[in-house]
Design a protein around this motif. Sequence first.
Motif, PDB file in Angstrom:
ATOM      1  N   SER A 152       0.842  -1.192   0.000  1.00  0.00           N
ATOM      2  CA  SER A 152       0.000   0.000   0.000  1.00  0.00           C
ATOM      3  C   SER A 152       0.874   1.237   0.000  1.00  0.00           C
ATOM      4  O   SER A 152       1.901   1.279   0.687  1.00  0.00           O
ATOM      5  N   LEU A 153       0.472   2.251  -0.772  1.00  0.00           N
ATOM      6  CA  LEU A 153       1.110   3.568  -0.749  1.00  0.00           C
ATOM      7  C   LEU A 153       0.065   4.553  -0.286  1.00  0.00           C
ATOM      8  O   LEU A 153      -1.029   4.628  -0.870  1.00  0.00           O
ATOM      9  N   GLN A 154       0.391   5.331   0.748  1.00  0.00           N
ATOM     10  CA  GLN A 154      -0.610   6.195   1.354  1.00  0.00           C
ATOM     11  C   GLN A 154      -0.035   7.570   1.646  1.00  0.00           C
ATOM     12  O   GLN A 154       1.045   7.700   2.223  1.00  0.00           O
ATOM     13  N   GLY A 155      -0.767   8.617   1.217  1.00  0.00           N
ATOM     14  CA  GLY A 155      -0.367   9.972   1.522  1.00  0.00           C
ATOM     15  C   GLY A 155      -0.674  10.337   2.964  1.00  0.00           C
ATOM     16  O   GLY A 155      -1.613   9.822   3.569  1.00  0.00           O
ATOM     17  N   SER A 156       0.137  11.245   3.514  1.00  0.00           N
ATOM     18  CA  SER A 156      -0.034  11.667   4.903  1.00  0.00           C
ATOM     19  C   SER A 156       0.238  13.158   5.016  1.00  0.00           C
ATOM     20  O   SER A 156       1.095  13.698   4.321  1.00  0.00           O
ATOM     21  N   GLY A 157      -0.495  13.822   5.894  1.00  0.00           N
ATOM     22  CA  GLY A 157      -0.278  15.246   6.122  1.00  0.00           C
ATOM     23  C   GLY A 157      -1.205  16.104   5.293  1.00  0.00           C
ATOM     24  O   GLY A 157      -2.024  15.620   4.510  1.00  0.00           O
ATOM     25  N   THR A 158      -1.075  17.432   5.444  1.00  0.00           N
ATOM     26  CA  THR A 158      -1.972  18.363   4.761  1.00  0.00           C
ATOM     27  C   THR A 158      -1.606  18.570   3.307  1.00  0.00           C
ATOM     28  O   THR A 158      -2.447  18.927   2.483  1.00  0.00           O
ATOM     29  N   SER A 159      -0.340  18.357   2.944  1.00  0.00           N
ATOM     30  CA  SER A 159       0.110  18.518   1.566  1.00  0.00           C
ATOM     31  C   SER A 159       0.199  17.150   0.900  1.00  0.00           C
ATOM     32  O   SER A 159       0.745  16.200   1.476  1.00  0.00           O
ATOM     33  N   ARG A 160      -0.346  17.054  -0.314  1.00  0.00           N
ATOM     34  CA  ARG A 160      -0.410  15.751  -0.976  1.00  0.00           C
ATOM     35  C   ARG A 160       0.923  15.396  -1.638  1.00  0.00           C
ATOM     36  O   ARG A 160       1.564  16.242  -2.268  1.00  0.00           O
ATOM     37  N   PRO A 161       1.343  14.151  -1.532  1.00  0.00           N
ATOM     38  CA  PRO A 161       2.535  13.709  -2.260  1.00  0.00           C
ATOM     39  C   PRO A 161       2.234  13.596  -3.752  1.00  0.00           C
ATOM     40  O   PRO A 161       1.119  13.265  -4.150  1.00  0.00           O
ATOM     41  N   ILE A 162       3.238  13.878  -4.568  1.00  0.00           N
ATOM     42  CA  ILE A 162       3.123  13.789  -6.021  1.00  0.00           C
ATOM     43  C   ILE A 162       4.158  12.793  -6.521  1.00  0.00           C
ATOM     44  O   ILE A 162       5.354  12.941  -6.260  1.00  0.00           O
ATOM     45  N   ILE A 163       3.698  11.782  -7.250  1.00  0.00           N
ATOM     46  CA  ILE A 163       4.595  10.770  -7.797  1.00  0.00           C
ATOM     47  C   ILE A 163       4.700  10.967  -9.302  1.00  0.00           C
ATOM     48  O   ILE A 163       3.689  11.012 -10.006  1.00  0.00           O
ATOM     49  N   SER A 164       5.932  11.116  -9.789  1.00  0.00           N
ATOM     50  CA  SER A 164       6.175  11.120 -11.231  1.00  0.00           C
ATOM     51  C   SER A 164       7.167  10.002 -11.543  1.00  0.00           C
ATOM     52  O   SER A 164       7.875   9.523 -10.655  1.00  0.00           O
ATOM     53  N   PHE A 165       7.198   9.580 -12.812  1.00  0.00           N
ATOM     54  CA  PHE A 165       8.035   8.437 -13.151  1.00  0.00           C
ATOM     55  C   PHE A 165       8.631   8.637 -14.534  1.00  0.00           C
ATOM     56  O   PHE A 165       8.017   9.224 -15.416  1.00  0.00           O
ATOM     57  N   SER A 166       9.850   8.120 -14.702  1.00  0.00           N
ATOM     58  CA  SER A 166      10.587   8.328 -15.949  1.00  0.00           C
ATOM     59  C   SER A 166      10.702   7.066 -16.791  1.00  0.00           C
ATOM     60  O   SER A 166      11.485   7.027 -17.742  1.00  0.00           O
ATOM     61  N   ARG A 167       9.933   6.039 -16.435  1.00  0.00           N
ATOM     62  CA  ARG A 167       9.869   4.827 -17.224  1.00  0.00           C
ATOM     63  C   ARG A 167       8.490   4.728 -17.888  1.00  0.00           C
ATOM     64  O   ARG A 167       7.566   5.447 -17.513  1.00  0.00           O
ATOM     65  N   PRO A 168       8.304   3.832 -18.872  1.00  0.00           N
ATOM     66  CA  PRO A 168       6.988   3.737 -19.514  1.00  0.00           C
ATOM     67  C   PRO A 168       5.867   3.373 -18.550  1.00  0.00           C
ATOM     68  O   PRO A 168       4.704   3.679 -18.802  1.00  0.00           O
ATOM     69  N   SER A 169       6.195   2.698 -17.440  1.00  0.00           N
ATOM     70  CA  SER A 169       5.187   2.344 -16.445  1.00  0.00           C
ATOM     71  C   SER A 169       5.723   2.624 -15.053  1.00  0.00           C
ATOM     72  O   SER A 169       6.935   2.531 -14.797  1.00  0.00           O
ATOM     73  N   LEU A 170       4.800   2.926 -14.148  1.00  0.00           N
ATOM     74  CA  LEU A 170       5.176   3.124 -12.747  1.00  0.00           C
ATOM     75  C   LEU A 170       5.120   1.798 -11.989  1.00  0.00           C
ATOM     76  O   LEU A 170       6.039   1.469 -11.238  1.00  0.00           O
ATOM     77  N   PHE A 171       4.044   1.038 -12.184  1.00  0.00           N
ATOM     78  CA  PHE A 171       3.880  -0.242 -11.498  1.00  0.00           C
ATOM     79  C   PHE A 171       3.682  -1.364 -12.524  1.00  0.00           C
ATOM     80  O   PHE A 171       3.014  -1.163 -13.540  1.00  0.00           O
ATOM     81  N   GLU A 172       4.221  -2.554 -12.202  1.00  0.00           N
ATOM     82  CA  GLU A 172       3.968  -3.743 -13.005  1.00  0.00           C
ATOM     83  C   GLU A 172       3.461  -4.835 -12.074  1.00  0.00           C
ATOM     84  O   GLU A 172       4.158  -5.269 -11.155  1.00  0.00           O
ATOM     85  N   MET A 173       2.217  -5.301 -12.317  1.00  0.00           N
ATOM     86  CA  MET A 173       1.619  -6.338 -11.493  1.00  0.00           C
ATOM     87  C   MET A 173       2.173  -7.696 -11.905  1.00  0.00           C
ATOM     88  O   MET A 173       2.251  -8.018 -13.091  1.00  0.00           O
ATOM     89  N   ALA A 174       2.537  -8.511 -10.894  1.00  0.00           N
ATOM     90  CA  ALA A 174       3.060  -9.850 -11.143  1.00  0.00           C
ATOM     91  C   ALA A 174       2.391 -10.817 -10.170  1.00  0.00           C
ATOM     92  O   ALA A 174       1.585 -10.424  -9.327  1.00  0.00           O
ATOM     93  N   ASP A 175       2.728 -12.102 -10.298  1.00  0.00           N
ATOM     94  CA  ASP A 175       2.145 -13.119  -9.419  1.00  0.00           C
ATOM     95  C   ASP A 175       2.361 -12.760  -7.952  1.00  0.00           C
ATOM     96  O   ASP A 175       3.479 -12.419  -7.548  1.00  0.00           O
ATOM     97  N   GLY A 176       1.295 -12.856  -7.162  1.00  0.00           N
ATOM     98  CA  GLY A 176       1.374 -12.560  -5.736  1.00  0.00           C
ATOM     99  C   GLY A 176       1.197 -11.108  -5.384  1.00  0.00           C
ATOM    100  O   GLY A 176       1.233 -10.743  -4.211  1.00  0.00           O
TER     101      GLY A 176
END
Length: 451
Positions: A205-229
Amino acid sequence: LAGTGFTSALTIMNGVPNSPLNRYVQVTNALIENNSIINSARVTLAAGADAERSAPPLNSRFDRNFLSFGNALQPVLVDGDISGIAFANNVVAATPSVPALVGAKQAAVETARARNGLLYPTDPAMAAIGAPRDLEVISLDEVGPKYYAKPLRGEVFRPGKSISVAPGEGTLSAAFARSGSGDTLILTGGRYLVDRTLLVDKTISLQGSGTSRPIISFSRPSLFEMADGGNLQLKGLDITGDDAPDAVGNAVIRTTTRPILVNFDILLDGVNVSNLTVNKAFDFLAFGKGSMAERLQITNSRFENVSGKVVAADSENDDYGRYNAEHLSITKTTFNAIGGNIISLYRGGTDESTFGPHLLFRDNAVVGSGNKVMAGDRASLSLFGVQDVLIQGNQFEASAPIKLVQTTGVPQSRIIDNVFKGTPRPLLSEAQAKVPARVMMTGNTFDGKPQ
């Protein structure tokens, strides 16, 4: 059990003469005795009888069963010839009575829960009717081979460690690598730049905390890749495609190219996704062949400026009856300037005994979306062969129409209480049946006019 038709508590099918292996062999010599069906909606006999399924049950017996239907509207449905089933000593408790069960005793039956936890009639005269009194209820741990791990029960995202992650370049990747299954990464306000695709082969799980929201950027074609498990939960954070490369197949979340043997969950709550535009078909979530989400749930979120699709669950298009998501739920979410389909969900094939996918799309706002021609499909929602659809209480403005194609089985499709402004009426069709589309539409308005 609340199912009807092929999903009834008990269904005896009609068969296909000289049936091929992938159809229905005629029911012969069936013995159905000493069963209790309690507080259920339906028993269906000679189910699916039609020109193809023309072989009725033969040489079969239905003895000493106890059936309790409560106030079910049509507790027993007979679709065809049941003269090949001999009925004897059955007891039915239903209001009103059930004449369709030949010779059954109709009675009000009092039941009580026995020490084994099951309900039985209290009348001693019914001791030989229904399920045996000496049944033992056993736990999951008592069955199956010891070498095969039992599936998890209950909530997938069980609490593990909480790991605080500071903003910066590479910090999220490092924390992700050292986390264990069940852990939660806590992100604070600031920008997180991810320079590698994060392989989701655990529950995380990835969860934001606090009054200011976290911002995620990524430099690959995908941020997450789902795999077995893998199971993924995102809460209270922003994701932007500002730093993504211009690559074919861009997606924030994609599945691995290898088949995923275990179904997975993806949950989003309070997530804002924007600027997936560097490529002309930049999707948010892209399923590949051999992958299936047991649960895909998006709520209280916002998607804006996406050139591709939000949910591309349409890779199983070889019409073998497979599909990419069992339960797909999107609620209280805003979609603005989505080029492709918000949802593209495909389930082909002719197997009427597959009961999914299930789609809930409720209380969402759709603005200026679905208007870009993507693989010839201009639609805000593109649904093919989806068996259970509820589209309710949404607002569609200046968007492409809903496109819904029904195929085999007994689809349940409802489009109710939606507001359409500058948006065409839904395009509804049947791919195989020579009947009007079996869709319930009620309570909708089109440019201020009731349907």
